[in-house]
Design an enzyme around this catalytic site. Structure first.
Site, short mmCIF file in Angstrom:
data_model
loop_
_atom_site.label_atom_id
_atom_site.label_comp_id
_atom_site.label_asym_id
_atom_site.label_seq_id
_atom_site.Cartn_x
_atom_site.Cartn_y
_atom_site.Cartn_z
N ILE A 1 -28.06 -55.01 45.04
CA ILE A 1 -29.40 -55.03 45.65
C ILE A 1 -30.48 -55.15 44.58
CG2 ILE A 1 -28.76 -53.86 47.78
CD1 ILE A 1 -29.63 -51.25 46.60
N THR B 1 -30.92 -54.12 41.46
CA THR B 1 -31.40 -52.95 40.71
C THR B 1 -31.92 -53.36 39.34
OG1 THR B 1 -29.67 -51.67 41.83
CG2 THR B 1 -30.78 -50.63 39.97
N GLU C 1 -24.14 -63.10 43.74
CA GLU C 1 -23.84 -62.05 44.73
C GLU C 1 -23.30 -62.72 45.99
OE1 GLU C 1 -22.91 -59.00 46.57
OE2 GLU C 1 -23.87 -58.61 44.64
N ASP D 1 -20.63 -67.84 44.19
CA ASP D 1 -19.63 -66.84 43.81
C ASP D 1 -19.35 -66.97 42.32
OD1 ASP D 1 -17.26 -65.41 43.36
OD2 ASP D 1 -16.53 -65.78 45.38
N ILE D 2 -19.18 -65.83 41.66
CA ILE D 2 -18.98 -65.83 40.21
C ILE D 2 -17.77 -66.66 39.80
CG2 ILE D 2 -17.63 -63.69 40.32
CD1 ILE D 2 -18.78 -62.93 37.62
N CYS E 1 -15.08 -51.74 41.86
CA CYS E 1 -14.20 -50.70 41.31
C CYS E 1 -13.06 -50.35 42.25
CB CYS E 1 -15.01 -49.45 40.98
SG CYS E 1 -15.75 -48.65 42.43
N ARG F 1 -22.93 -48.62 46.72
CA ARG F 1 -22.40 -49.56 45.73
C ARG F 1 -23.39 -49.87 44.61
NH1 ARG F 1 -20.27 -52.44 50.52
NH2 ARG F 1 -22.13 -53.76 50.44
N TRP G 1 -26.47 -49.16 41.54
CA TRP G 1 -26.68 -48.37 40.34
C TRP G 1 -27.79 -47.34 40.59
CZ3 TRP G 1 -27.08 -53.22 36.72
CH2 TRP G 1 -25.79 -53.72 36.47
#
Length: 740
Positions: free
Chosen positions: A471, A473, A492, A514-515, A538, A719, A721
């Site tokens: 979002i 951060t 994202e 997408d990465i 994670c 999700r 930070w």
């Protein structure tokens, strides 16, 4: 109180048993004539993929009591009856022998209210008959540490009817002390149907569970398996698996039965109807684990000797591992005087920051194991201590005394530092930080390249590549610090996250593919970049996930996408322009994964817990070359350090700090009793979305876009930070880039 019954889902089937069990049964096609089906000896196992903290979305299985798993075989030849009491199609003397599994365990319920309703509907629940002719073969350890009277289990032979023999029944004690019963068909708990065969070859804990169970069966059957010192686990397993697949010859099923000459350990099989159990302390004060369920006899003897030597001034705590008692530790214990051996240290690194759904640590604060845990009653404390550590290190009988105390303050909260040989360090908070940031087993990498501060007149706006942006951060913090942003490219895939970033930052963020689809050509087109940041998912790295796939499978592999694009973004060696990067992930990961990440990124991480600059715990690892990453974390005057500072008007906080807030809604409830953290107009209440945003450091209504509900907004925040932590890390960038 008996609860109602329900069928477990496929996910629950996998996690329904903590320990691996062996069944010598027969395979048959139930749709065919049983008389024509050959009897084939098979080896079947029921096991969670990870012994440490099995957890699923349906039940918080961390609190399962030491399970009693039995083998039941139909020797009557009369066939079984189904759950509705109707006789099955197979009957007569030709009925194949079918395996039946019985597992008794203690599982806390998330919803006490439905349990009360189910209790009134359980009268028709079928039970096994006391005169049941089915022999039970118990494959649990005879020398297991007896349960306390406050951790009752159920004796199936005393409270049962013959109907329902084809089901596995699990009697689970709910969080409020009631019981709820589950029934599941035994054939759905078999390894061949519910577990992935590849897990045997990939996961060491899985193989260890198989080995321990086969070893127990081998000892009972008197089977001798040749072995030599130094053999690997795989070499020891090979002959045992061949023996098991062959039908446990020559003794067969009879050899797996326990020795009748050995006295029954009745304290381990205490029933819920035992009057002694009802006199114990409230069961919700206790928490039980499967990890640490192995035989710790040698370790306890070693620790007892260590405690005796220290008490008599014949030894020094720092010369022994406080967790197991071994001599010559490799590291210090971060909280108490004493050391840690290599295996205990690795366990600490993996599990110390693992929290249960009630916000408490999943394992003992002293040894990171524990069969039975006692929870601190202080609402702001998340510590728990196992019975074994209290009995050995504090004194015999301490655990029973603690169970009778309400409230009970743990040894991290009491002003007195010394309790027996358990002595809290004066500088434990600094030691804890050093413990997670200075790993002697990690490689020593060259210090990152240092970039001198740039004069204000020569500074230019920053160009950022944000991978797994969430979002936004990173963008929010840069703007709060007043750093001018020339471009902010974000990768994202979550539509809700993209909506938040687009709306709240008015289209200043450019969202890309997408990465995995980003190439070097894209980096050259969008760049050059001055800052690359990201934190891969994670899910498959966190020890909380019992079926995690690790760094090289599942979403864990996305780390290498970050590493790939980081290399594409790095400037040439002759280019002296400042270039910074940062990678974030969870602390509760396996030591091997942490070391692999450090090896690829060529630096060791720093550990920062958001509790120092916010009202919630959130420990994370950060890798990178940002200036001063390892400097002490200091709160600013604008940081909201207590929960009350984050609440709306007329709402009162019950505690100062909250535990880690995740994507799950029940993570908002606090403490062993799952209390609501807020009181409003005399009634308990959960945290509102605006209050969650303040806890994370976001502006009010930051996630209030596109008609998202409360659950969706909490998932985005869970999700994300922590804004104050990222501000702490990004603050030195003001000396290198233009500011507004």
């Amino acid at each position: 109180m008996r609860g109602g019954s329900r069928h477990l889902s496929n996910e629950e089937d996998v996690s329904g048993c903590e320990d691996c069990i062996i069944i010598s049964g027969t395979c048959s096609d139930q749709s065919s004539d049983p008389k024509t089906v050959p009897l084939t000896q098979v080896l079947e196992a029921v096991c969670t993929v990870e012994n440490r903290g099995c957890r699923t979305s349906s039940q918080p299985s961390k609190r399962k009591a030491s399970s009693l798993i039995s083998y039941v075989q139909d020797l009557t030849g009369d066939g079984d009856e189904d759950r509705d009491g109707e006789v099955g199609g197979s009957s007569g003397s030709g009925t194949p022998v079918m395996p039946q599994l019985f597992c008794e365990t203690r599982i806390p319920s998330k919803t006490p209210a439905p349990l009360s309703w189910q209790a009134n509907t359980s009268a028709s629940t079928p039970w096994l008959s006391p005169a049941s002719p089915y022999p039970i073969i118990d494959l649990t350890d005879e020398d297991v540490i007896p349960q306390s009277i406050s951790t009752p289990s159920v004796d199936w032979s005393q409270d049962s009817h013959q109907e329902g023999m084809d089901t596995t029944q699990v009697d689970a004690e709910s969080r409020d002390g009631g019981n709820i019963e589950y029934q599941v068909s035994a054939d759905k708990l078999l390894l061949s149907q519910s577990c992935i065969l590849a897990a045997f070859y990939k996961l060491v804990p899985y193989r260890e569970s198989i080995y321990r169970t086969l070893e127990k069966a081998r000892v009972r059957a008197g089977k001798a398996c040749p072995s030599s010192p130094g053999e690997s686990l795989e070499d020891q397993l090979k002959p045992m698996l061949e023996w098991a697949h062959g039908g446990f010859k020559p003794t067969g099923i009879e050899g797996l039965k326990p020795n009748k000459k050995q006295p029954e350990n009745k304290s381990r099989r205490r029933t819920t109807n035992d009057p002694a159990a009802s006199e114990s302390s409230p069961p919700k004060r206790l928490k039980t684990n499967s990890y640490g369920g192995k035989d710790r006899g040698e370790d306890e003897e070693s620790r007892e000797q260590m405690a005796s030597d220290v008490t008599n001034n014949k030894g020094n705590l720092e010369d022994h591992c406080l967790s197991c008692g071994r001599k010559d530790p490799v590291s210090f214990h971060p909280l108490f005087e004493g050391g840690l051996c290599q295996s205990c240290r690795d366990r600490f690194l993996e599990l110390f920051y693992m929290y249960d759904e009630d916000g408490y640590q999943s394992y003992c604060t002293v040894c990171c194991e524990g069969r039975e845990l006692l929870l601190c009653s202080n609402t702001s404390c998340c510590r728990c201590f196992c019975v074994e550590c209290l009995e050995v290190l504090v004194g015999a009988g301490t655990a029973e005394d603690v169970k009778l105390q309400e409230p009970w303050s743990c040894y991290m909260c009491l002003p007195q530092r010394c309790h027996g040989v358990l002595r809290r360090r004066k500088d434990w908070n600094m030691r804890l930080q050093d413990f997670f940031t200075t790993d002697p087993d990690l490689e020593e990498f060259e210090p990152p390249k240092l970039y001198p501060a740039i004069p204000a007149a020569k500074r230019r706006p920053i160009r950022v590549l944000s991978l797994f942006d969430g979002i936004a951060t990173g963008y929010l913090v840069l703007k709060e610090l007043g750093i001018k942003v020339e471009k902010y490219i974000a990768s994202e895939v979550c539509a809700e996250s993209i909506a938040v970033g687009t709306v709240k930052h008015e289209g200043q963020i450019k969202y890309v593919d997408d990465i995995r689809n980003i190439t070097k050509e894209h980096i050259d087109e969008w760049g050059p970049f001055d800052l690359v940041i990201g934190g891969s998912p994670c899910n498959d790295l966190s020890c909380v996930n019992p079926v995690r796939k690790g760094l090289f499978e599942g979403t864990g592999r996305l780390f290498f996408e970050f590493y790939r694009l980081l290399n594409y973004s790095c400037p040439e060696e002759e280019d002296d322009r400042p270039f910074f990067w940062m990678f974030e992930n969870v602390v509760a990961m396996e030591v091997g994964d942490k070391r692999d990440i450090s090896r690829f990124l060529e630096c060791n991480p720093v550990m920062i817990d958001a509790i120092k600059v916010s009202a919630a715990h959130r420990a994370r690892y950060f890798w990178g070359n940002l200036p001063g990453m390892n400097r002490p974390v200091m709160a600013s005057k604008n940081d909201k350090l207590e929960l009350q500072d984050c609440l709306e008007f007329s709402r009162t906080a019950k505690l100062k700090k909250v535990q880690t807030i995740t994507t799950k809604s029940n993570s908002i409830r606090q403490g062993k009793n799952q209390l609501f953290p807020v009181v409003m107009n005399g009634k308990d209440d959960v945290l509102w979305c605006t209050e969650l945003e303040r806890i994370f450091g976001f502006p009010e209504h930051y996630t209030d876009v596109s008609n998202m509900g409360r659950g969706a907004r909490q998932k985005l925040l869970g999700r994300s930070w922590s804004v104050p932590v990222i501000r702490h890390l990004f603050a030195p960038l003001k000396d290198h880039f233009a500011c507004e």
